[in-house]
Scaffold this motif. Structure first.
Motif, PDB file in Angstrom:
ATOM      1  N   ASN A 171      16.974 -18.373  -5.755  1.00 36.71           N
ATOM      2  CA  ASN A 171      17.697 -17.965  -4.551  1.00 36.71           C
ATOM      3  C   ASN A 171      17.127 -18.736  -3.369  1.00 36.71           C
ATOM      4  OD1 ASN A 171      19.404 -16.090  -5.739  1.00 36.71           O
ATOM      5  ND2 ASN A 171      17.965 -14.413  -5.473  1.00 36.71           N
ATOM      6  N   ARG A 172      18.029 -19.242  -2.525  1.00 33.22           N
ATOM      7  CA  ARG A 172      17.610 -20.006  -1.356  1.00 33.22           C
ATOM      8  C   ARG A 172      18.305 -19.471  -0.108  1.00 33.22           C
ATOM      9  NH1 ARG A 172      17.977 -23.806  -5.486  1.00 33.22           N
ATOM     10  NH2 ARG A 172      16.090 -25.038  -5.744  1.00 33.22           N
ATOM     11  N   GLY A 173      17.624 -19.644   1.017  1.00 30.55           N
ATOM     12  CA  GLY A 173      18.221 -19.265   2.295  1.00 30.55           C
ATOM     13  C   GLY A 173      17.459 -19.913   3.426  1.00 30.55           C
ATOM     14  N   ARG A 174      17.965 -19.705   4.618  1.00 28.53           N
ATOM     15  CA  ARG A 174      17.299 -20.237   5.799  1.00 28.53           C
ATOM     16  C   ARG A 174      17.480 -19.263   6.954  1.00 28.53           C
ATOM     17  NH1 ARG A 174      21.526 -24.975   7.550  1.00 28.53           N
ATOM     18  NH2 ARG A 174      22.773 -23.671   8.905  1.00 28.53           N
ATOM     19  N   PHE A 175      16.715 -19.508   7.996  1.00 23.54           N
ATOM     20  CA  PHE A 175      16.823 -18.726   9.222  1.00 23.54           C
ATOM     21  C   PHE A 175      17.394 -19.652  10.288  1.00 23.54           C
ATOM     22  CE2 PHE A 175      13.564 -16.754   6.682  1.00 23.54           C
ATOM     23  CZ  PHE A 175      13.952 -15.421   6.708  1.00 23.54           C
ATOM     24  N   ASP A 176      18.519 -19.273  10.862  1.00 25.06           N
ATOM     25  CA  ASP A 176      19.226 -20.152  11.787  1.00 25.06           C
ATOM     26  C   ASP A 176      18.680 -20.122  13.213  1.00 25.06           C
ATOM     27  OD1 ASP A 176      20.903 -21.136   9.821  1.00 25.06           O
ATOM     28  OD2 ASP A 176      22.436 -19.605  10.162  1.00 25.06           O
ATOM     29  N   LYS A 177      17.988 -19.050  13.601  1.00 19.34           N
ATOM     30  CA  LYS A 177      17.476 -18.947  14.974  1.00 19.34           C
ATOM     31  C   LYS A 177      15.955 -18.945  14.954  1.00 19.34           C
ATOM     32  CE  LYS A 177      21.459 -16.427  16.706  1.00 19.34           C
ATOM     33  NZ  LYS A 177      21.932 -15.150  17.243  1.00 19.34           N
ATOM     34  N   LYS A 178      15.388 -19.931  15.646  1.00 16.52           N
ATOM     35  CA  LYS A 178      13.939 -20.050  15.754  1.00 16.52           C
ATOM     36  C   LYS A 178      13.612 -20.716  17.082  1.00 16.52           C
ATOM     37  CE  LYS A 178      15.855 -23.489  13.541  1.00 16.52           C
ATOM     38  NZ  LYS A 178      17.214 -23.390  13.147  1.00 16.52           N
ATOM     39  N   SER A 231      18.842 -13.683  11.561  1.00 11.20           N
ATOM     40  CA  SER A 231      19.624 -14.919  11.439  1.00 11.20           C
ATOM     41  C   SER A 231      19.556 -15.506  10.034  1.00 11.20           C
ATOM     42  CB  SER A 231      19.145 -15.950  12.468  1.00 11.20           C
ATOM     43  OG  SER A 231      17.883 -16.488  12.111  1.00 11.20           O
ATOM     44  N   VAL A 232      19.058 -14.725   9.071  1.00 13.89           N
ATOM     45  CA  VAL A 232      18.969 -15.213   7.693  1.00 13.89           C
ATOM     46  C   VAL A 232      20.355 -15.616   7.202  1.00 13.89           C
ATOM     47  CG1 VAL A 232      19.176 -12.927   6.580  1.00 13.89           C
ATOM     48  CG2 VAL A 232      17.952 -14.773   5.423  1.00 13.89           C
ATOM     49  N   ASN A 233      20.415 -16.750   6.503  1.00 12.64           N
ATOM     50  CA  ASN A 233      21.689 -17.295   6.067  1.00 12.64           C
ATOM     51  C   ASN A 233      21.531 -17.879   4.668  1.00 12.64           C
ATOM     52  OD1 ASN A 233      24.028 -18.756   5.643  1.00 12.64           O
ATOM     53  ND2 ASN A 233      23.977 -19.797   7.616  1.00 12.64           N
ATOM     54  N   THR A 234      22.155 -17.209   3.692  1.00 15.63           N
ATOM     55  CA  THR A 234      22.131 -17.701   2.315  1.00 15.63           C
ATOM     56  C   THR A 234      23.467 -18.311   1.910  1.00 15.63           C
ATOM     57  OG1 THR A 234      22.868 -15.578   1.423  1.00 15.63           O
ATOM     58  CG2 THR A 234      20.476 -15.919   1.637  1.00 15.63           C
ATOM     59  N   GLY A 235      24.460 -18.188   2.804  1.00 16.70           N
ATOM     60  CA  GLY A 235      25.807 -18.635   2.464  1.00 16.70           C
ATOM     61  C   GLY A 235      26.636 -17.533   1.849  1.00 16.70           C
ATOM     62  N   THR A 236      26.042 -16.369   1.640  1.00 16.32           N
ATOM     63  CA  THR A 236      26.744 -15.221   1.073  1.00 16.32           C
ATOM     64  C   THR A 236      26.514 -14.024   1.992  1.00 16.32           C
ATOM     65  OG1 THR A 236      26.331 -16.087  -1.150  1.00 16.32           O
ATOM     66  CG2 THR A 236      26.997 -13.785  -0.991  1.00 16.32           C
ATOM     67  N   ALA A 237      27.553 -13.577   2.673  1.00 16.21           N
ATOM     68  CA  ALA A 237      27.432 -12.529   3.693  1.00 16.21           C
ATOM     69  C   ALA A 237      26.822 -11.243   3.142  1.00 16.21           C
ATOM     70  CB  ALA A 237      28.791 -12.249   4.326  1.00 16.21           C
ATOM     71  N   ALA A 238      27.218 -10.829   1.946  1.00 15.94           N
ATOM     72  CA  ALA A 238      26.695  -9.578   1.377  1.00 15.94           C
ATOM     73  C   ALA A 238      25.189  -9.697   1.103  1.00 15.94           C
ATOM     74  CB  ALA A 238      27.444  -9.220   0.100  1.00 15.94           C
ATOM     75  N   PHE A 239      24.749 -10.849   0.617  1.00 19.53           N
ATOM     76  CA  PHE A 239      23.326 -11.060   0.357  1.00 19.53           C
ATOM     77  C   PHE A 239      22.554 -11.094   1.679  1.00 19.53           C
ATOM     78  CE2 PHE A 239      19.949 -14.106  -1.578  1.00 19.53           C
ATOM     79  CZ  PHE A 239      19.105 -13.040  -1.861  1.00 19.53           C
ATOM     80  N   ASP A 240      23.120 -11.755   2.697  1.00 17.59           N
ATOM     81  CA  ASP A 240      22.480 -11.790   4.013  1.00 17.59           C
ATOM     82  C   ASP A 240      22.286 -10.370   4.546  1.00 17.59           C
ATOM     83  OD1 ASP A 240      22.665 -14.533   3.780  1.00 17.59           O
ATOM     84  OD2 ASP A 240      24.275 -14.736   5.262  1.00 17.59           O
TER      85      ASP A 240
END
Length: 189
Positions: free
Chosen positions: A45-52, A75-84
């Protein structure tokens, strides 16, 4: 008198050449904090944080520095809204109660003129633990568009999320270790 003037001129010229720490601001458009965690030994599983946001002080000549980076965990963003949404919940990152994660350091290690690692403390879910980010790349350059110096690199660390109390899914076999990858560029102010 002449010798005194020569001595004063020599001291002045030496002190003029002394480097001082410069202040840099994190460029959010060239800075990314991403994570990877094993999913049952099958996928990652991968994700990123968009606000820093953050600041860096860096003195190349003295080989010292300081860094302070804050991450908006909502601001976590995995590309899947439900997972976020689940990652933001009290089960995991608890963004409502702990809206920020933060890395603070004043220990830079060098290999020659290049930063090789940055050691500091990472706060997540209100718990602070030591973390060392190892540099895979580091460079400073004169940005032709900004007309200012930019320094940055690619850094990574593996953290034990349970040290922060983030234990969701561990009993089911979810991995405790999370790989953090930090791509950062900071602009001299």
């Amino acid at each position: 008198m002449r010798n005194t003037l020569i001595a004063l001129a020599a001291v002045a010229s030496l002190s003029a050449g002394v480097a001082h720490a410069a202040d840099y601001a994190i460029d959010p458009t060239h800075t990314f904090v991403t994570f990877e965690i094993d999913h049952f030994g099958t996928t990652t599983n991968r994700g990123r944080f968009d606000k820093k946001e953050g600041t860096v002080q860096f003195d190349r000549a003295a080989k010292t520095g300081k860094v302070d980076i804050s991450i908006d965990v909502a601001s976590v963003n995995t590309g899947t809204a439900a997972f976020d949404k689940h990652l933001q919940s009290a089960d995991l990152l608890d963004a409502a109660k702990h809206p920020k994660a933060r890395f603070v350091s004043d220990k830079f290690a060098f290999n020659g003129d290049k930063v090789s690692e940055v050691s500091g403390h990472f706060t997540l879910l209100g718990k602070t633990v030591p973390v060392t980010l190892k540099a895979n790349k580091f460079n400073c350059y004169d940005n032709p568009m900004l007309k200012r110096e930019v320094c940055g690199g690619d850094f990574e660390a593996t953290i034990d999320r349970s040290a922060h109390g983030l234990n969701y899914g561990v009993d089911w076999g979810f991995a405790k270790n999370v790989r953090l990858v930090v791509q950062v560029e900071a602009v001299k102010q």
